[in-house]
Design a protein around this motif. Structure first.
Motif, PDB file in Angstrom:
ATOM      1  N   TYR A  32     -34.385 132.444  21.058  1.00 38.23           N
ATOM      2  CA  TYR A  32     -34.843 131.277  21.144  1.00 38.23           C
ATOM      3  C   TYR A  32     -35.753 131.102  22.394  1.00 38.23           C
ATOM      4  O   TYR A  32     -35.382 131.797  23.414  1.00 38.23           O
ATOM      5  CB  TYR A  32     -33.897 130.230  21.372  1.00 38.23           C
ATOM      6  N   PHE A  34     -38.356 128.970  25.058  1.00 37.79           N
ATOM      7  CA  PHE A  34     -38.675 127.319  25.704  1.00 37.79           C
ATOM      8  C   PHE A  34     -39.876 127.477  26.605  1.00 37.79           C
ATOM      9  O   PHE A  34     -39.746 128.325  27.339  1.00 37.79           O
ATOM     10  CB  PHE A  34     -37.428 126.842  26.090  1.00 37.79           C
ATOM     11  N   TYR A  36     -40.257 124.887  29.756  1.00 33.64           N
ATOM     12  CA  TYR A  36     -39.995 123.513  30.617  1.00 33.64           C
ATOM     13  C   TYR A  36     -40.820 123.241  31.507  1.00 33.64           C
ATOM     14  O   TYR A  36     -41.564 124.198  32.157  1.00 33.64           O
ATOM     15  CB  TYR A  36     -38.717 123.643  31.152  1.00 33.64           C
ATOM     16  N   GLN A  38     -41.659 121.165  35.177  1.00 33.20           N
ATOM     17  CA  GLN A  38     -40.790 120.394  36.356  1.00 33.20           C
ATOM     18  C   GLN A  38     -41.989 119.813  37.273  1.00 33.20           C
ATOM     19  O   GLN A  38     -42.751 120.413  37.894  1.00 33.20           O
ATOM     20  CB  GLN A  38     -39.990 121.267  37.124  1.00 33.20           C
ATOM     21  N   GLY A  43     -36.272 116.757  37.613  1.00 37.78           N
ATOM     22  CA  GLY A  43     -35.547 117.808  36.796  1.00 37.78           C
ATOM     23  C   GLY A  43     -36.592 118.624  35.932  1.00 37.78           C
ATOM     24  O   GLY A  43     -37.731 118.111  35.849  1.00 37.78           O
ATOM     25  N   LEU A  44     -35.906 119.174  35.060  1.00 39.64           N
ATOM     26  CA  LEU A  44     -36.902 120.286  34.193  1.00 39.64           C
ATOM     27  C   LEU A  44     -36.730 119.105  32.661  1.00 39.64           C
ATOM     28  O   LEU A  44     -35.733 118.629  32.394  1.00 39.64           O
ATOM     29  CB  LEU A  44     -36.117 121.332  33.778  1.00 39.64           C
ATOM     30  N   LEU A  46     -38.292 119.229  28.861  1.00 40.89           N
ATOM     31  CA  LEU A  46     -38.650 120.335  27.718  1.00 40.89           C
ATOM     32  C   LEU A  46     -40.123 120.139  27.116  1.00 40.89           C
ATOM     33  O   LEU A  46     -40.546 118.808  26.817  1.00 40.89           O
ATOM     34  CB  LEU A  46     -37.688 120.191  26.557  1.00 40.89           C
ATOM     35  N   LYS A  49     -40.627 124.352  22.077  1.00 43.16           N
ATOM     36  CA  LYS A  49     -39.251 125.148  21.823  1.00 43.16           C
ATOM     37  C   LYS A  49     -39.754 126.135  20.704  1.00 43.16           C
ATOM     38  O   LYS A  49     -40.492 125.713  19.530  1.00 43.16           O
ATOM     39  CB  LYS A  49     -38.095 124.696  21.458  1.00 43.16           C
ATOM     40  N   PHE A  90     -41.967 126.844  33.557  1.00 42.48           N
ATOM     41  CA  PHE A  90     -40.793 127.711  33.427  1.00 42.48           C
ATOM     42  C   PHE A  90     -40.722 128.271  31.948  1.00 42.48           C
ATOM     43  O   PHE A  90     -40.715 127.497  30.965  1.00 42.48           O
ATOM     44  CB  PHE A  90     -39.417 127.260  33.764  1.00 42.48           C
ATOM     45  N   SER A  94     -33.235 131.907  25.304  1.00 41.53           N
ATOM     46  CA  SER A  94     -31.893 132.030  25.116  1.00 41.53           C
ATOM     47  C   SER A  94     -31.499 132.930  24.009  1.00 41.53           C
ATOM     48  O   SER A  94     -32.419 133.060  22.859  1.00 41.53           O
ATOM     49  CB  SER A  94     -31.496 130.688  24.432  1.00 41.53           C
ATOM     50  N   LYS A 102     -26.204 130.497  27.265  1.00 47.30           N
ATOM     51  CA  LYS A 102     -26.835 130.814  28.569  1.00 47.30           C
ATOM     52  C   LYS A 102     -28.234 130.912  28.730  1.00 47.30           C
ATOM     53  O   LYS A 102     -28.704 131.837  27.619  1.00 47.30           O
ATOM     54  CB  LYS A 102     -26.060 131.879  29.519  1.00 47.30           C
ATOM     55  N   LEU A 103     -29.014 130.467  29.442  1.00 46.26           N
ATOM     56  CA  LEU A 103     -30.489 130.219  29.572  1.00 46.26           C
ATOM     57  C   LEU A 103     -30.991 131.389  30.535  1.00 46.26           C
ATOM     58  O   LEU A 103     -30.264 131.405  31.637  1.00 46.26           O
ATOM     59  CB  LEU A 103     -31.176 128.955  29.750  1.00 46.26           C
ATOM     60  N   PHE A 105     -34.410 132.221  32.873  1.00 46.40           N
ATOM     61  CA  PHE A 105     -35.452 131.523  33.619  1.00 46.40           C
ATOM     62  C   PHE A 105     -36.252 132.638  33.966  1.00 46.40           C
ATOM     63  O   PHE A 105     -35.987 133.514  34.659  1.00 46.40           O
ATOM     64  CB  PHE A 105     -35.023 130.630  34.382  1.00 46.40           C
ATOM     65  N   GLY A 106     -37.693 132.427  33.699  1.00 49.08           N
ATOM     66  CA  GLY A 106     -38.738 133.098  34.432  1.00 49.08           C
ATOM     67  C   GLY A 106     -38.742 132.308  35.870  1.00 49.08           C
ATOM     68  O   GLY A 106     -38.090 131.218  36.214  1.00 49.08           O
ATOM     69  N   ILE A 107     -39.402 132.996  36.810  1.00 47.17           N
ATOM     70  CA  ILE A 107     -39.523 132.180  38.454  1.00 47.17           C
ATOM     71  C   ILE A 107     -40.445 130.998  38.177  1.00 47.17           C
ATOM     72  O   ILE A 107     -40.192 130.500  39.246  1.00 47.17           O
ATOM     73  CB  ILE A 107     -40.008 133.409  39.197  1.00 47.17           C
TER      74      ILE A 107
ATOM     75  N   TYR B  35     -26.663 124.860  37.504  1.00 49.01           N
ATOM     76  CA  TYR B  35     -27.809 125.930  38.037  1.00 49.01           C
ATOM     77  C   TYR B  35     -28.120 125.460  39.532  1.00 49.01           C
ATOM     78  O   TYR B  35     -27.965 124.496  39.973  1.00 49.01           O
ATOM     79  CB  TYR B  35     -29.038 125.912  37.373  1.00 49.01           C
ATOM     80  N   HIS B  41     -36.824 132.675  42.065  1.00 49.35           N
ATOM     81  CA  HIS B  41     -35.615 132.951  41.431  1.00 49.35           C
ATOM     82  C   HIS B  41     -35.708 132.095  40.007  1.00 49.35           C
ATOM     83  O   HIS B  41     -34.748 132.176  39.271  1.00 49.35           O
ATOM     84  CB  HIS B  41     -34.095 132.943  42.052  1.00 49.35           C
ATOM     85  N   GLY B  42     -36.498 131.017  40.025  1.00 52.41           N
ATOM     86  CA  GLY B  42     -36.285 130.119  39.019  1.00 52.41           C
ATOM     87  C   GLY B  42     -34.894 129.505  39.022  1.00 52.41           C
ATOM     88  O   GLY B  42     -34.368 129.343  39.999  1.00 52.41           O
ATOM     89  N   LEU B  45     -27.578 130.441  36.789  1.00 52.55           N
ATOM     90  CA  LEU B  45     -26.278 129.774  36.246  1.00 52.55           C
ATOM     91  C   LEU B  45     -25.207 130.058  37.098  1.00 52.55           C
ATOM     92  O   LEU B  45     -24.850 131.230  37.592  1.00 52.55           O
ATOM     93  CB  LEU B  45     -26.131 130.291  34.860  1.00 52.55           C
ATOM     94  N   PHE B  90     -28.942 121.976  39.789  1.00 57.58           N
ATOM     95  CA  PHE B  90     -29.180 120.953  38.664  1.00 57.58           C
ATOM     96  C   PHE B  90     -28.084 121.249  37.690  1.00 57.58           C
ATOM     97  O   PHE B  90     -27.609 122.131  37.579  1.00 57.58           O
ATOM     98  CB  PHE B  90     -30.583 121.568  37.870  1.00 57.58           C
ATOM     99  N   GLN B 103     -31.252 122.678  26.193  1.00 58.70           N
ATOM    100  CA  GLN B 103     -30.433 121.977  27.269  1.00 58.70           C
ATOM    101  C   GLN B 103     -31.427 120.957  27.812  1.00 58.70           C
ATOM    102  O   GLN B 103     -32.589 120.960  28.047  1.00 58.70           O
ATOM    103  CB  GLN B 103     -29.933 122.882  28.446  1.00 58.70           C
ATOM    104  N   PHE B 105     -31.689 118.421  31.262  1.00 58.85           N
ATOM    105  CA  PHE B 105     -31.529 118.636  32.854  1.00 58.85           C
ATOM    106  C   PHE B 105     -31.354 117.230  33.631  1.00 58.85           C
ATOM    107  O   PHE B 105     -32.090 116.169  33.090  1.00 58.85           O
ATOM    108  CB  PHE B 105     -32.554 119.283  33.559  1.00 58.85           C
ATOM    109  N   GLY B 106     -30.433 117.288  34.505  1.00 57.31           N
ATOM    110  CA  GLY B 106     -30.471 116.095  35.342  1.00 57.31           C
ATOM    111  C   GLY B 106     -31.695 116.171  36.264  1.00 57.31           C
ATOM    112  O   GLY B 106     -32.265 117.229  36.485  1.00 57.31           O
ATOM    113  N   PRO B 107     -31.913 115.247  37.330  1.00 56.41           N
ATOM    114  CA  PRO B 107     -32.662 115.119  38.389  1.00 56.41           C
ATOM    115  C   PRO B 107     -32.814 116.096  39.317  1.00 56.41           C
ATOM    116  O   PRO B 107     -33.795 116.489  40.216  1.00 56.41           O
ATOM    117  CB  PRO B 107     -32.828 113.640  38.815  1.00 56.41           C
TER     118      PRO B 107
END
Lengths: 115, 114
Positions: A32, A34, A36, A38, A43-44, A46, A49, A90, A94, A102-103, A105-107, B35, B41-42, B45, B90, B103, B105-107
């Motif tokens: 999967y 995505f 995202y 920011q 926050g992030l 979406l 996807k 980002f 998944s 668990k996801l 992430f790229g940097i 997270y 590092h992005g 978790l 987060f 997922q 996410f919160g702020p």
């Protein structure tokens, strides 16, 4: 183990220009995927996807991404950017059937849109 | 209205002190996640949970504990805070199954440990 690589830490574009953000992943199966976004001090959210089917997926605010299994890529595109697109983007993976979903992430790629 | 909320939004703590970060979700999701975000590092978790009463270690759990007392609430606890835990944290919620894995996410909570 899986990983996500975003090779461009920063991208600067002029308003109205096109944008492409690159993403390469490493995973033995079909993941999967995505994107995202920011915005500053938030926050992030979406953007879009990919689960299966048509490799080109549409997202919010005119963004689209193309999945390529042969290239292990999931690049993000927008035809004409607006100053409000300035943000960090980002690419996220998944692994199907992963415990806890668990996801990975790229940097992130920081995009600055110049007026 | 926001479906994932975090408190506090900003926190300054002293080295060796105890810090509790709280997260609440109204999505009725089974899974919740903590997270941390650091430059270069992005997001990584720390802990996650499958439901009330469960906590699982993520990729970087050392120095952190988690608590999930209810479906809606998930806390991250730093028993002895250190400057290396200065970061933005987060919380996220999500369900997983079939073709559904995103997922929400919160702020974020900005934590500074002095």
């Amino acid at each position: 183990a899986q990983s996500v690589t975003q090779p461009d830490a920063r991208v600067t574009v002029s308003e109205g220009a096109s944008l492409q953000l690159r993403c390469k992943y490493s995973y033995s199966g079909t993941p999967y995927l995505f994107w995202y976004v920011q915005y500053p001090r938030q926050g992030l959210q979406l953007l879009l996807k990919y689960y299966s089917g048509d490799p080109v997926v549409q997202g919010v605010n005119g963004f689209e991404a193309e999945f390529s299994k042969s290239n292990s890529s999931f690049h993000l595109r927008k035809a004409s950017v607006h100053w409000s697109d300035s943000a960090v983007y980002f690419c996220v993976l998944s692994a199907r059937n992963s415990a806890g979903n668990k996801l990975t992430f790229g940097i992130g790629t920081r995009v600055l849109v110049r007026p | 209205e926001a479906a994932v909320t975090q408190s506090p939004r900003n926190k300054v703590a002293v080295t060796g002190g105890k810090v509790t970060l709280s997260c609440n979700q109204t999505n009725n999701h089974n899974n919740m996640y903590w997270y941390r975000q650091d430059t270069g590092h992005g997001l990584r978790l720390i802990h996650y949970s499958y439901g009330a009463g469960s906590t699982e270690k993520g990729d970087i759990p050392d120095g952190y504990k988690a608590s999930r007392p209810s479906q809606e609430n998930f806390s991250l606890i730093l028993e002895l805070a250190t400057p290396s835990q200065t970061s933005v944290y987060f919380c996220a919620s999500g369900d997983w199954g079939g073709d559904y894995a995103e997922q929400f996410f919160g702020p974020g909570t900005r934590l500074t440990v002095l």
